[in-house]
Design a protein around this motif. Structure first.
Motif, PDB file in Angstrom:
ATOM      1  N   HIS A   1       0.687  -1.236   0.049  1.00 34.32           N
ATOM      2  CA  HIS A   1       0.010   0.052   0.125  1.00 34.32           C
ATOM      3  C   HIS A   1       0.850   1.401  -0.053  1.00 34.32           C
ATOM      4  O   HIS A   1       1.570   1.510   0.927  1.00 34.32           O
TER       5      HIS A   1
ATOM      6  N   THR B   1     -11.928   6.717  -7.699  1.00 33.44           N
ATOM      7  CA  THR B   1     -11.168   5.538  -7.956  1.00 33.44           C
ATOM      8  C   THR B   1     -10.757   5.053  -9.132  1.00 33.44           C
ATOM      9  O   THR B   1     -11.343   5.481 -10.139  1.00 33.44           O
TER      10      THR B   1
ATOM     11  N   SER C   1     -10.708   1.504 -10.325  1.00 33.41           N
ATOM     12  CA  SER C   1     -10.764   0.264  -9.632  1.00 33.41           C
ATOM     13  C   SER C   1     -11.335  -0.721 -10.643  1.00 33.41           C
ATOM     14  O   SER C   1     -11.717  -1.931 -10.316  1.00 33.41           O
TER      15      SER C   1
ATOM     16  N   TYR D   1      -2.593   0.489  -4.294  1.00 31.67           N
ATOM     17  CA  TYR D   1      -2.604  -0.788  -3.688  1.00 31.67           C
ATOM     18  C   TYR D   1      -2.213  -1.932  -4.707  1.00 31.67           C
ATOM     19  O   TYR D   1      -2.447  -1.967  -5.745  1.00 31.67           O
TER      20      TYR D   1
ATOM     21  N   ARG E   1      -3.503  -8.282  -8.136  1.00 32.23           N
ATOM     22  CA  ARG E   1      -4.609  -7.210  -8.200  1.00 32.23           C
ATOM     23  C   ARG E   1      -4.424  -5.728  -7.618  1.00 32.23           C
ATOM     24  O   ARG E   1      -3.395  -5.617  -6.805  1.00 32.23           O
ATOM     25  N   ILE E   2      -4.813  -4.734  -8.219  1.00 38.71           N
ATOM     26  CA  ILE E   2      -4.411  -3.456  -8.026  1.00 38.71           C
ATOM     27  C   ILE E   2      -5.679  -2.415  -7.960  1.00 38.71           C
ATOM     28  O   ILE E   2      -6.856  -2.814  -8.165  1.00 38.71           O
ATOM     29  N   HIS E   3      -5.478  -1.507  -7.098  1.00 36.79           N
ATOM     30  CA  HIS E   3      -6.508  -0.565  -6.858  1.00 36.79           C
ATOM     31  C   HIS E   3      -5.697   0.971  -6.651  1.00 36.79           C
ATOM     32  O   HIS E   3      -4.832   0.730  -6.136  1.00 36.79           O
TER      33      HIS E   3
ATOM     34  N   ARG F   1     -12.628  -6.618  -2.098  1.00 36.71           N
ATOM     35  CA  ARG F   1     -12.206  -7.392  -3.312  1.00 36.71           C
ATOM     36  C   ARG F   1     -12.710  -6.946  -4.532  1.00 36.71           C
ATOM     37  O   ARG F   1     -12.085  -6.721  -5.619  1.00 36.71           O
TER      38      ARG F   1
ATOM     39  N   ASP G   1     -13.237  -3.867  -5.560  1.00 35.32           N
ATOM     40  CA  ASP G   1     -12.769  -2.669  -5.905  1.00 35.32           C
ATOM     41  C   ASP G   1     -11.472  -2.855  -6.462  1.00 35.32           C
ATOM     42  O   ASP G   1     -10.642  -1.763  -6.536  1.00 35.32           O
ATOM     43  N   THR G   2     -10.982  -4.015  -6.737  1.00 33.73           N
ATOM     44  CA  THR G   2      -9.615  -4.334  -7.203  1.00 33.73           C
ATOM     45  C   THR G   2      -9.928  -4.968  -8.806  1.00 33.73           C
ATOM     46  O   THR G   2     -10.789  -5.564  -9.178  1.00 33.73           O
TER      47      THR G   2
ATOM     48  N   THR H   1      -7.429  -7.147 -11.922  1.00 34.51           N
ATOM     49  CA  THR H   1      -6.134  -7.854 -12.356  1.00 34.51           C
ATOM     50  C   THR H   1      -5.063  -7.240 -13.163  1.00 34.51           C
ATOM     51  O   THR H   1      -5.717  -6.851 -14.429  1.00 34.51           O
TER      52      THR H   1
END
Length: 842
Positions: free
Chosen positions: A77, A235, A237, A283, A336-338, A393, A395-396, A398
């Motif tokens: 993070h 976001t 996301s 993230y 996984r990213i956000h 999850r 909100d992420t 790949t």
């Protein structure tokens, strides 16, 4: 949802801060680091054979490698804070100087963004990294971990963290510092009451002072309320938010030209360029590769099965399969990213303005702006240091690590120098925030440069003389001795203000020196001997005439013999007249005794050419002075040579003697900084006879804490002079350039001559292209040995402006005030500024 402070404590996800780690009630373990990033506008980007290269690509690859060493179950993070602050002068310790006080007050309450970057590395239980919104600590207050992390897993994680830190610092663009208990959450019983990072996040404040926690209100669909602050989330996301391709950097059109490109990091538009209070959260979730691959394969299979109902399903299945194929080919691990931007203000009416600013900034990255109201509360709680596992999850999405790293913020504000010995006040390019920069000692200490000599170039009107006035006053304030050779009357006001000695040539009182007078009748040291020999050569020969080795040796013997005689006969007053008489008698006899032929040393020619400087000659005043014998202890000396700049005989002689004055300071003043600044005078002294001497001066001055500065105006002057290149440019590691836009189309020649890189060229050509119209300032470029380069702004207070101005009408206006009040410059500057204010008020 509304939470009082007591209610918030019940659902607060963090359990303890111990052993410099954050522990959640779920059993998650987090290590926190402060990250020192490169300064904005200092990284380069270039395209080679259609591939992005340069610092931005290197940073992305470095972060990708670092992410790759983290074990499954880890969350990276990265949290960048950008907080609105204003410059506050220390009113209790304002400088005594009127100019320094006026400068501090000029910048009072100057707004800027304070930036801090943190990275939290969380090691969580496997199922925690796959949390859905309904299972976060915000809605499940009673948390009992299913299992604790094993010691083996923790050891493996700790080793990975050390590897990550080593990888990040290996490129020398990033520095990591681990945060301790006191910085994360200070002991309540500690003697000093100071806010920790966790408290700062919960109050959205970067101040050291402890701010009491306030109530939280998550009921509104439009914003969150955290105490008296109103906040919104935007976001990144969903994969649909992303463009078809993502870059490591973006071009800043306002600062670029047809011949140059200035870039910033891909996410900088939502970093330092978004001028409001905000936090940029990034993230990266590292899941088990087998599980995430299986999920993607299952998803692709389902889409194929449903392709008969909608062709889009077949297209999406192909995309997922292509993603998996790329992962196999590149050996990339899917992650996984956000990312989200949290903005806030204490004025609710500003929220629409912040929404417009933020969505516009995100759009500049070719991303789809998306305001998140549904999960805003969950996003806020996930942003708590150490609680990244609470991010829902859904909100992420790949992606691969390089794409995730492209979304990272890579840049920060300009730093203020750590050294305070000789710092000079300039301003930040983005906001105009005052900075203190050491242009001499710190670059030397950090080995960016091998000498402190400076080469300053700027066309007429670019602010070159204004900049040098500001620099010289700052160095004088720090105790330096300064000698200036000027031809444009640019330093009269500064000299008077500092109580210096201003020496100029007039018909009524011509300049006169005595280069043969040494305090205490001392025998000249090496530099003095060289100076006197070069002076005699200049008196004797024209520029076109060459000097033989025999002639040079003869002059060495003559100078040495004269000073030996002074040691014996104290009745002789050291000056040019007695030297000439020594040459007539003693040295003539020596030549006859040694049998020196005329073709070795033409004695008669020498004496004939030097006779005009002997008593009764046209220039007998020049070298026989009994005044100005000792300028050693004068801290600020200006030789104004404008009236003799076109004189073929006087000008080069006077310039040499001035430098001789400086060499005397250089050798005798121990532990004191010495500066010689030569304006356009270098053109007259850059003769073949003087080239070696100038080169010697430039190489020697560094050994005595000295600096040689050359200031010139025209690029054409330096392009065609090999003497300048060999004697000055190659021996001046600090190069300062003013606005060069008029040379934009022929700047490559200057670039080659000065040995500039492409990045330096891009920075130089970006100067003054997008200045803030509400501030009066000019930008300048500085390169320290090509190792470090920056563009700074020079902005001064109104009194400083009148102290440094080189405009004739403004200088005369100040000098008249000085004359009318008995010579007090401070009073004169106050009166001129007051008159300006009166005119504005009319």
């Amino acid at each position: 949802m509304k939470y009082s402070v007591k209610e918030l404590a019940k659902i607060f996800p963090l359990g303890a801060v111990e052993e410099n780690c954050i522990f959640t009630k779920w059993g998650d373990l987090t290590l926190a680091f402060e990250i020192i990033l490169p300064e904005i506008f200092t990284l380069n980007a270039r395209i080679e054979e259609g591939v992005e290269m340069g610092d931005y690509r290197e940073l992305v690859e470095t972060w990708s490698k670092a992410i790759g060493v983290l074990p499954a179950g880890t969350i990276l993070h990265k949290q960048d804070w950008f907080v609105e602050e204003t410059y506050k002068p220390n009113t209790k310790e304002l400088p005594e100087s009127y100019l320094d006080r006026s400068a501090e007050l000029h910048f009072n309450e100057r707004p800027y963004l304070h930036h801090k970057c943190y990275v939290y590395l969380t090691f969580s239980q496997g199922e925690r990294t796959r949390t859905h919104a309904g299972l976060t600590s915000l809605v499940k207050a009673h948390i009992v971990p299913k299992r604790a992390l094993s010691k083996g897993e923790i050891d493996k994680f700790m080793v990975a963290v050390l590897q990550l830190k080593s990888i990040l610092e290996s490129n020398r663009l990033i520095t990591c510092r681990r945060l301790g208990n006191d910085e994360l959450q200070p002991d309540k019983n500690a003697p000093v009451d100071k806010a920790g990072l966790i408290e700062r996040y919960m109050t959205l404040s970067l101040n050291d002072e402890v701010v009491p926690l306030a109530d939280f209100d998550f009921t509104s669909e439009d914003e969150l309320r955290i105490g008296n602050k109103y906040s919104k989330f935007f976001t990144i996301s969903q994969v649909d938010d992303m463009p078809d391709s993502i870059s490591t950097n973006v071009r800043i059109g306002a600062l670029s030209t047809e011949n140059s490109t200035l870039s910033v990091g891909y996410s900088t538009p939502i970093g330092l360029m978004l001028d409001c209070n905000h936090i940029y959260n990034q993230y990266v979730f590292i899941d088990d590769k087998t599980l995430i691959t299986a999920e993607l394969e299952k998803k692709a299979g389902n889409m194929v099965a449903l392709s008969n109902f909608d062709r889009a399903n077949k297209v999406n299945a192909d995309l997922v399969n292509g993603f998996l194929t790329l992962a196999a080919e590149k050996s990339w691990t899917p992650v996984r990213i956000h990312a989200n931007v949290q903005v806030w203000t204490d004025d609710k009416l500003r929220l629409p303005e912040l929404r417009n600013k933020t969505t516009a900034a995100i759009a500049k990255m070719n991303l789809k702006p998306r305001e998140n109201t549904r999960d805003a509360a969950f996003l806020f709680f996930a942003g708590i240091p150490g609680n990244a596992a609470d991010l829902p999850r859904e909100d992420t999405f790949t992606q691969f690590a390089p794409q995730a790293a492209c979304l990272f913020n890579h840049e920060t504000n300009y730093y203020t120098s750590e050294s305070a010995r000789n710092s000079i006040r300039v301003v930040d390019r983005l906001s105009g925030r005052p900075l203190w920069v050491d242009f001499s000692d710190e670059p030397m200490d950090r080995t960016w440069i091998n000498n402190k000599n400076k080469f300053i170039i700027g066309p007429s009107g670019s602010g070159k003389s204004f900049l040098t006035n500001h620099f010289l006053r700052s160095y004088h304030t720090h105790g330096a001795h300064i000698v200036i050779v000027d031809v444009g009357d640019s330093y009269r006001g500064l000299c008077g203000m500092l109580g210096g000695k201003y020496i100029t040539y007039t018909m009524e009182e011509p300049i006169h020196f005595n280069p043969f007078f040494l305090e205490g009748r001392a025998f000249p040291e090496t530099e003095k001997m060289e100076s006197l020999k070069n002076l005699l050569l200049t008196l004797w020969k024209s520029i076109e005439e060459k000097t033989s080795r025999a002639e040079y040796n003869a002059l060495s013997s003559a100078v040495k013999g004269y000073f030996l005689k002074l040691q014996v006969d104290e009745s002789i007053f050291p000056c040019f007249d007695t030297f000439y008489e020594f040459m007539q008698q003693d040295f003539n006899e020596y030549l006859k005794r040694e049998g020196v032929r005329d073709d070795y040393f033409d004695y008669n020619n020498f004496m004939f050419n030097l006779k005009p400087y002997y008593k009764g000659g046209e220039f007998d005043f020049l070298l026989n002075s009994k005044k100005n014998l000792d300028l050693l202890h004068e801290r600020f000396v200006v030789f104004e040579l404008d009236n003799v700049k076109d004189h073929p005989i006087l000008y080069p002689i006077v310039a040499i003697i001035v430098m001789d004055t400086f060499i005397s300071k250089m050798r005798k003043l121990k532990g004191i900084k010495k500066i010689i600044l030569i304006e356009e005078a270098w053109k007259a002294i850059m003769t073949p006879n003087m080239a070696g001497y100038i080169k010697y001066l430039y190489k020697t001055v560094r050994k005595f804490d000295g600096e040689a500065w050359i200031v010139t105006q025209e690029v054409d002057d330096i392009i065609g002079s090999s003497i300048v290149k060999d004697s000055i440019i190659n021996n001046a590691d600090t190069k300062i350039l003013m606005d060069q836009r008029k040379y934009e189309n022929k700047f490559n020649a200057v670039k080659e001559l000065l040995g500039l890189t492409n990045k330096e060229k891009d920075l130089i050509l970006s100067m003054n292209r997008d200045n803030d119209p509400n501030r009066m300032y000019k930008e300048f470029f500085v390169s320290w040995g090509g190792q470090r380069y920056r563009v700074y702004g020079l902005e001064v207070s109104r009194p400083e402006y009148y102290a440094f101005t080189t405009k004739e009408s403004e200088k005369l206006r100040v000098l008249k005030k000085v004359a009318s009040n008995g010579g007090n410059f401070d009073i004169a500057l106050k009166e001129v500024v007051a008159e300006d204010l009166d005119l504005k008020s009319v």
